[in-house]
Design an enzyme around this catalytic site. Structure first.
Site, PDB file in Angstrom:
ATOM      1  N   TYR A   1      -0.402  -0.801  10.453  1.00 45.41           N
ATOM      2  CA  TYR A   1      -0.691  -1.141   9.057  1.00 45.41           C
ATOM      3  C   TYR A   1       0.412  -0.581   8.164  1.00 45.41           C
ATOM      4  O   TYR A   1       0.945  -1.261   7.286  1.00 45.41           O
ATOM      5  CB  TYR A   1      -2.055  -0.586   8.644  1.00 45.41           C
ATOM      6  CG  TYR A   1      -2.476  -0.970   7.249  1.00 45.41           C
ATOM      7  CD1 TYR A   1      -2.981  -2.236   6.976  1.00 45.41           C
ATOM      8  CD2 TYR A   1      -2.372  -0.066   6.194  1.00 45.41           C
ATOM      9  CE1 TYR A   1      -3.370  -2.598   5.691  1.00 45.41           C
ATOM     10  CE2 TYR A   1      -2.757  -0.415   4.912  1.00 45.41           C
ATOM     11  CZ  TYR A   1      -3.257  -1.675   4.674  1.00 45.41           C
ATOM     12  OH  TYR A   1      -3.635  -2.026   3.388  1.00 45.41           O
TER      13      TYR A   1
ATOM     14  N   SER B   1       0.846  -1.191   0.000  1.00 45.62           N
ATOM     15  CA  SER B   1       0.000   0.000   0.000  1.00 45.62           C
ATOM     16  C   SER B   1       0.880   1.239   0.000  1.00 45.62           C
ATOM     17  O   SER B   1       2.023   1.197   0.478  1.00 45.62           O
ATOM     18  CB  SER B   1      -0.899   0.007   1.251  1.00 45.62           C
ATOM     19  OG  SER B   1      -1.546   1.255   1.412  1.00 45.62           O
TER      20      SER B   1
END
Length: 253
Positions: free
Chosen positions: A147, A137
């Site tokens: 994350y 990402s």
């Protein structure tokens, strides 16, 4: 025909990878927890594209299930030509307020599981050739909770592995999309909508997968779909982490 194994294949980017690869004539091994969704997708692709589709219902955080999937990746008699590490989930950004066991599961799925499957794939692909795509990402370029940290690990390891194993005919690509229209946010329990993110910043899953497959075919270590996200990533190298972290709190990618 080439064979691709895709984790998290029942929905979102995983299902889109399956559809595009089947459309190109690749046989598939689809892995996810949802057997019903996998069988429905498999049936669709067998009829539409005439490809072979193997279904493995597995929770990759269960040791026995992970061992089954790893064994399939290592099966040299039916080799995997493309591994897509896509399985994942998100958590609220407030690390100190999250359940630590959830955080550990999050870390294991994004890092340990991906690492184990890459290790298994390399054992078969080295010298024979193959590709690995790790779905990371743009969050991996920004300081933002666990994350971001997990995706940063995937990006860094993919860069190293792509250079290290190129001589063995293996490419490793970290696919780094931004906000993408999938079911990812709903699975986190977030309300429908765009979390205050302008519509210009949202990508379609088919574009993300198409660009990721193209960059993997070119042997690129990092794939960032769309010019606007390439520009954002370039800016993160110039701006202070305190600023990018504040901006990143607006949403999750």
């Amino acid at each position: 025909m080439p064979t691709a194994l895709i984790t998290g294949a029942s929905a979102g980017l995983g299902a889109e990878f399956a559809r595009q690869l089947a459309g190109r004539g690749a046989d598939l091994v689809l892995v996810a927890r949802s057997g019903e969704a996998l069988e429905e997708l498999a049936g669709e692709l067998r009829v539409r594209d005439g490809v072979s589709v193997e279904v493995i219902v597995a929770d990759l955080l269960d040791d026995a299930d992970l061992e089954r999937v790893t064994a399939r990746v290592m099966d040299a008699s039916a080799p995997i030509d493309l591994l897509v590490n896509n399985a994942g989930f998100g958590l609220p950004l407030g690390f100190a307020d999250n359940d630590i066991d959830d955080e550990v599961r999050h870390l294991r799925l994004h890092v340990e599981v991906a690492m184990r499957l890459m290790h298994a794939a390399l054992g078969v692909m080295r010298g024979r050739g193959g590709r690995i795509i790790n779905v990371a990402s743009v969050a991996g370029f920004i300081s933002r909770s666990t994350y971001s940290a997990c995706k940063s690990w995937l990006i860094g390891f993919s860069r190293w592995a792509n250079a290290e194993y190129a001589a063995d005919g293996v490419s490793v690509t970290a696919l780094c999309p931004g906000f993408t229209h999938t079911t990812f946010h709903q699975r986190m329990g977030l309300p429908p909508g765009q979390e205050g993110i302008p519509s210009l910043m949202w990508l379609d899953a088919d574009v993300v997968v198409r660009e990721g497959l193209r960059d993997a075919a070119r042997g690129r270590a990092v794939s960032i779909p769309s010019l606007r996200y390439k520009a954002i990533v370039a800016l993160t190298k110039l701006l202070p982490a305190s600023l990018t972290s504040r901006v990143a709190r607006r949403g999750r990618v």
